[in-house]
Design a protein around this motif. Structure first.
Motif, PDB file in Angstrom:
ATOM      1  N   GLY A 182     -25.913  30.375 -19.162  1.00 31.82           N
ATOM      2  CA  GLY A 182     -24.677  31.674 -19.086  1.00 31.82           C
ATOM      3  C   GLY A 182     -23.547  31.260 -19.439  1.00 31.82           C
ATOM      4  N   SER A 183     -22.372  31.668 -18.631  1.00 28.76           N
ATOM      5  CA  SER A 183     -20.777  31.155 -19.140  1.00 28.76           C
ATOM      6  C   SER A 183     -20.672  29.627 -19.197  1.00 28.76           C
ATOM      7  N   GLY A 184     -21.650  28.722 -18.372  1.00 26.84           N
ATOM      8  CA  GLY A 184     -21.422  27.587 -18.603  1.00 26.84           C
ATOM      9  C   GLY A 184     -20.158  26.963 -17.534  1.00 26.84           C
ATOM     10  N   LYS A 185     -19.480  27.911 -16.924  1.00 21.82           N
ATOM     11  CA  LYS A 185     -18.327  27.501 -16.298  1.00 21.82           C
ATOM     12  C   LYS A 185     -18.231  26.290 -15.335  1.00 21.82           C
ATOM     13  N   GLU A 186     -19.537  26.286 -14.734  1.00 16.28           N
ATOM     14  CA  GLU A 186     -19.866  25.145 -13.555  1.00 16.28           C
ATOM     15  C   GLU A 186     -20.397  24.158 -14.301  1.00 16.28           C
ATOM     16  N   ARG A 187     -20.485  23.873 -15.342  1.00  9.88           N
ATOM     17  CA  ARG A 187     -21.046  22.622 -15.906  1.00  9.88           C
ATOM     18  C   ARG A 187     -19.805  22.192 -16.987  1.00  9.88           C
ATOM     19  N   PRO A 188     -19.116  21.104 -16.616  1.00 12.40           N
ATOM     20  CA  PRO A 188     -18.099  20.632 -17.244  1.00 12.40           C
ATOM     21  C   PRO A 188     -18.512  20.129 -18.893  1.00 12.40           C
ATOM     22  N   LEU A 189     -19.927  19.592 -19.020  1.00 11.25           N
ATOM     23  CA  LEU A 189     -20.292  18.924 -20.154  1.00 11.25           C
ATOM     24  C   LEU A 189     -20.712  20.151 -21.091  1.00 11.25           C
ATOM     25  N   LEU A 190     -20.613  21.581 -20.620  1.00 10.03           N
ATOM     26  CA  LEU A 190     -20.683  22.559 -21.587  1.00 10.03           C
ATOM     27  C   LEU A 190     -19.423  23.155 -21.883  1.00 10.03           C
ATOM     28  N   HIS A 191     -18.282  22.705 -21.466  1.00  9.57           N
ATOM     29  CA  HIS A 191     -17.259  23.186 -21.826  1.00  9.57           C
ATOM     30  C   HIS A 191     -16.696  22.603 -23.279  1.00  9.57           C
TER      31      HIS A 191
END
Ligand code: S3P
Length: 173
Positions: free
Chosen positions: A115-124
């Motif tokens: 999804g938005s990936g917000k909660e996964r820092p490595l996907l920022h």
């Protein structure tokens, strides 16, 4: 692999470790532990905050300590974080106390599930697909050391949990 008392789920982000782990624990009558959730509860802050305020190495240290604590426990389904097994000592420790199951998924599925990936820092990242590709490449030799590997791309949570349960039941019988 006989007589090992825990089932440990590893694998890349968004391959379903937590959802499958919960379901699997229910099916097998075992206790479910989500390592990331325990770290967040114990530290009192979210994983993105740990990364931002203390840095990734500090998070990895917490993760390795959590793995060491799991080694004295039995009767668990443990869901690890996506990077937990990118560390040979963690792999050895986890394998010494359980069957290590790796969940995989293809890149489009990972991106969709993240999804938005917000909660996964490595996907920022600006190019999220490229980031996933890079990380998968770096990590594949670690994930491939699992005892069992299941491609979850076209399976439901329930189907993955049932498949693991069947494999484990035949290993533990
Ligand atoms: C990470 C995966 C995350 C979490 C942290 C780092 C990784 O867990 O532990 O953001 O290095 O792949 P999920 O795999 O549950 O997203």
């Amino acid at each position: 692999m006989e007589n090992k008392k825990n089932i440990v789920l590893c694998g890349f982000m968004a391959t379903g470790k937590s959802s499958v782990g919960k379901k699997l624990a229910e099916i097998m009558g075992l206790e479910f532990i989500d390592m990331d959730a325990v770290i967040e509860a114990e530290e009192g802050i979210s994983i993105p905050q740990i990364f931002a305020e203390r840095g990734e190495p500090a998070f990895r240290e917490l993760e390795s300590r959590m793995v060491e604590r799991m080694m004295n426990r039995t009767g668990l389904v443990i869901s690890t974080g996506g990077g937990t097994v990118v560390n040979l000592r963690n792999i050895a420790n986890l394998k010494s106390c359980g069957v290590l199951v790796s969940l995989t998924a293809n890149i489009p599925t990972i991106l969709r599930r993240a999804g938005s990936g917000k909660e996964r820092p490595l996907l920022h990242a600006e190019d999220r697909e490229e980031r996933v590709r890079e990380l998968l490449l770096k990590r594949e030799t670690f994930y491939s050391q699992a005892d069992i590997t299941i491609d979850t791309s076209s399976l439901t949570i329930e189907e993955v949990a049932r498949e693991i349960s069947n494999c484990i039941t035949s290993i533990w019988k």
